[in-house]
Every structure is written in C-alpha cells, then in structure tokens.
Design an enzyme around this catalytic site. Sequence first.
Site, PDB file in Angstrom:
ATOM      1  CG  HIS A   1      -1.821   1.177   1.292  1.00  0.00           C
ATOM      2  ND1 HIS A   1      -3.002   1.217   0.589  1.00  0.00           N
ATOM      3  CD2 HIS A   1      -1.710   2.368   1.929  1.00  0.00           C
ATOM      4  CE1 HIS A   1      -3.589   2.387   0.804  1.00  0.00           C
ATOM      5  NE2 HIS A   1      -2.830   3.096   1.604  1.00  0.00           N
TER       6      HIS A   1
ATOM      7  CG  ASP B   1     -11.542   4.897   6.106  1.00  0.00           C
ATOM      8  OD1 ASP B   1     -11.038   5.787   6.794  1.00  0.00           O
ATOM      9  OD2 ASP B   1     -11.311   4.765   4.890  1.00  0.00           O
TER      10      ASP B   1
ATOM     11  NE  ARG C   1      -9.337  11.673   8.786  1.00  0.00           N
ATOM     12  CZ  ARG C   1      -8.540  10.815   8.126  1.00  0.00           C
ATOM     13  NH1 ARG C   1      -9.002   9.648   7.728  1.00  0.00           N
ATOM     14  NH2 ARG C   1      -7.290  11.117   7.892  1.00  0.00           N
TER      15      ARG C   1
ATOM     16  CB  SER D   1      -8.073   6.326   7.468  1.00  0.00           C
ATOM     17  OG  SER D   1      -8.432   6.283   6.121  1.00  0.00           O
TER      18      SER D   1
ATOM     19  CE  LYS E   1      -8.794   2.929   3.731  1.00  0.00           C
ATOM     20  NZ  LYS E   1      -8.888   4.246   3.132  1.00  0.00           N
TER      21      LYS E   1
HETATM   22  N1  URA Z   1      -5.375   7.321   2.631  1.00  0.00           N
HETATM   23  C1  URA Z   1      -6.404   6.819   3.334  1.00  0.00           C
HETATM   24  O1  URA Z   1      -6.992   5.811   2.970  1.00  0.00           O
HETATM   25  N2  URA Z   1      -6.786   7.480   4.466  1.00  0.00           N
HETATM   26  C2  URA Z   1      -6.167   8.591   4.916  1.00  0.00           C
HETATM   27  O2  URA Z   1      -6.549   9.113   5.943  1.00  0.00           O
HETATM   28  C3  URA Z   1      -5.091   9.105   4.171  1.00  0.00           C
HETATM   29  C4  URA Z   1      -4.707   8.444   3.021  1.00  0.00           C
END
Ligand code: URA
Length: 434
Positions: free
Chosen positions: A82, A161, A168, A183, A187
């Site tokens: 990621h 999220d 946010r 966040s 995932k």
């Molecule tokens: N990518 C995400 O999935 N969440 C964040 O808060 C910042 C980058």
Amino acid sequence: MNMYDIIYKKREGGVLDKEEIEFFIKGYSNGSIPDYQAAALLMAIFLKKMNRTETYELTKAMKESGDVVDLSAIRGVKVDKHSTGGVGDKTTLIVGPLAASCGVHVAKMSGRGLGFTGGTVDKMESIPGFRTVLKSEEFISLVNKTGLSVIGQTAHIAPADKKLYALRDVTATVDDLSLITSSIMSKKLASGSDAIVLDVKWGNGAFMKSFEDASRLGELMVEIGKNDGKKTIAVITDMSQPLGYAVGNSLEVIEAIETLKGNGPQDITDLSLTLASYMIFAGERSVSPEEGYQKAKHALESGAALSKFAEFIEGQGGDPKVINDYTLFPQPSYSSEIYAKEAGFIGSTDAMTIGLASQHSGAGRATKEDIIDLSAGIMINKKVCDKVEVGELLATVYGNDRERVKKGSLEAIAAFHIQSNKPEYVPLVKRVIQ
Ligand code: URA
C-alpha cells in the site's frame, strides 16, 4: 455511555477507552451519532491527539465495522502493498508482477484516484477489457493460479472509514497521524493478507510534508499491523517530485510496462525493486530483503515479471497486446507543450502542482462522481537535478478537452523551479521500518 461525555473527555485531553471508541464507531456507522458530534470528536482528536493504544482500538473498531476478507483459500503467505498516496505512483503495477513472479501471492484491493493523487484501479481500467470488479471466488482463483490479482475495494470493507473520511475531508481533520493510521490500516487489516508492505511518502506531493512526520506515521502503522498479527514493513520514500516521468492513467501504465521491459526511469525502477524485495521477504520467498532484491532484479532482467504482467492482464479480461502496442490505450486528441524560460538546473518539481494540473487536464476527479479521461495527463521531460537550456521542453500535457489541456499546461509550468546551481540529491528511500 453518551457521545457528549466522550467528546468532553477528549476535549480535556483524556484517554478514550476501548468501549468509548467502539461506541463512537458503532454509533456513527449505524447513524445514531450525528455528523456534528462525530465532527466535534474528530477535531478534539486532532487537537489533543490519541495515544498508541487508542489508535489501535480505533483501527480495530473501524476494521470490524464491515467485512473481514477470508483469504485462507489462497495457498501460502498473502502479501499486500500500500502506498500512502502520491503523484505518478504506478509502482503497484510493477511490484505486483515482480513479487508474483518470485512466488509471492499478492491479493490486492486498490482504490480510485481522488484530487491530485491517482488510483491503481483507474490506471488498470485504461487497459482495454480489464475488469477490476471480480467475484471473490474468481479473485481467489486468480491469485492461486497466477499469484496476482488486483481488484477495487468493495463498500463492505471498513465502511466506517468511508463515512469518517468524507467528514474529515470537510472538517480540516485529514492530516492527523492517528486518523490517517486508523483509516489506512483498518482497510488493510480487513483485506485479509498476512503481511503488508507500506510505502509511506513524504514531501509536497504527500500527506506528510516532512520526513520526520512520515517516519512517525510509518512507525505507528507498523506497530498497529503487528498488534493485529500481520507482518508489517514500512518504507519511507520521497514524494517531493512526481515518480518517474508519466502522470495520468494510460501514460502511467505505459511507463510501468516500459519499466518491466527494463527501460524504466531510474527512480521507479529502484523503488519498485526495493518494495518488491520486502514483499518477497515478507512472503517468505527469501531469507532476507537483500536476497529478495536479487530475486526481484532477476525477475526484471529475465523478463519473468513482464510475462507475469501479461498473465495478470489476461486473467482479468484485459488485452495483453497492449504490452507491445501502445496505440491500444485510449488516445488523447490534444497536447500542449511547456518550455523552459530560463537556463539552469531543475531545483524542484512541485508534485502537488503537477498532480493538480494532471487532474485538471482530465486525468483526475474533483468528486467521486466525476468521469475521468483515461488518456489525459502529463509527460515530464526534465527531472530534479537535470540541466535545462532556454526553450527546452519541460513537459507535455495531454487530454481530449482542448480547454482543460490548456488549463493543465498553464498550471504545470508553475511546478518547475529552475536554479543556477545543481541541487543536492535526495535519496528516494530514506528509511525502512520493520
Ligand atoms: N489514505 C487513506 O486511505 N486514508 C487517509 O486518511 C489518508 C490516506
């Protein structure tokens, strides 16, 4: 328990316990806690911060707000990769085939681009026929067969999220260490892999503007991943200029293919080999990252990774002929070139400005509903430290809407800063946290 007390406690700098955090995530997910109270708590978290235990509990509660994918039907160690987001970041398209051709099982869920950063799903959809929505049985069977599959993330993964991120975004609470960590990691932990390699970016094209902040983010994400029983490695990398030369969906896929053919830009090639080396190590296909690097290098030089990429495209319904015929990609009708107005060295290329210029040329979305132009984007001609003469080509902006291409090129020119002395070289990979 009630939301007022939780907001008050955090406002006064208190430490939230597991039950309070779960109450908030459950209530916000099911709609019993309104946006205004959730926004107040987010701002209190932003100002008073969360400690590591609170961040872990928040991540866990968000992960458990939806499905946790079961990948046990895939043989061996499953490795995910990621990136925290950047401009011109096409490394997934290179490291996936590199790692898979070394025997690693890569079952990856990716996102779409939003704002100035691109997304792997959009990039892959520029390959004619490529499907990013697969049934879970097909996804699992492809990973078992070819070692690699990449699909779009479903709405059932960490739905808390999705809601919180949108809030946010409009309450100036995105760039908080604990909120970003929870966040991303909620995932990742819900996606079912056994090991995660994180590319944590710093610089003007990243969420974290300084190396120190990116390091702290990397450390926290590694700790949270390990607490959840996943082998987690973070590589801290520079995002102060776009990665490679291509920014925009089909342009980036073509650059990824060139890299797999051994003709890629140095920065993309080096970063991809480094990330792949840690994926190979985390996937238990090498005894050390150094041995992983040698394996990845061999996979690149022998053409094994390129063949794996062809297999991957074909497996997901795409046309592997794109590898040798770039005219099969969506083609732009317009282009606009930008030239240097002074001589010297490229001192910096503002990644965020290039990302926004690419978005405005048609390659990206301002809202999730926008339809993107897969042919649009920017080809950079000069990178940081390169010498330039007056009138030399700095970049070309592409797309199918003449006005948007023009707008993109006017914006892109502001990204290039030319100076008289050669700037100091900044290493792309500055730290690895294991
Ligand atoms: N990518 C995400 O999935 N969440 C964040 O808060 C910042 C980058």
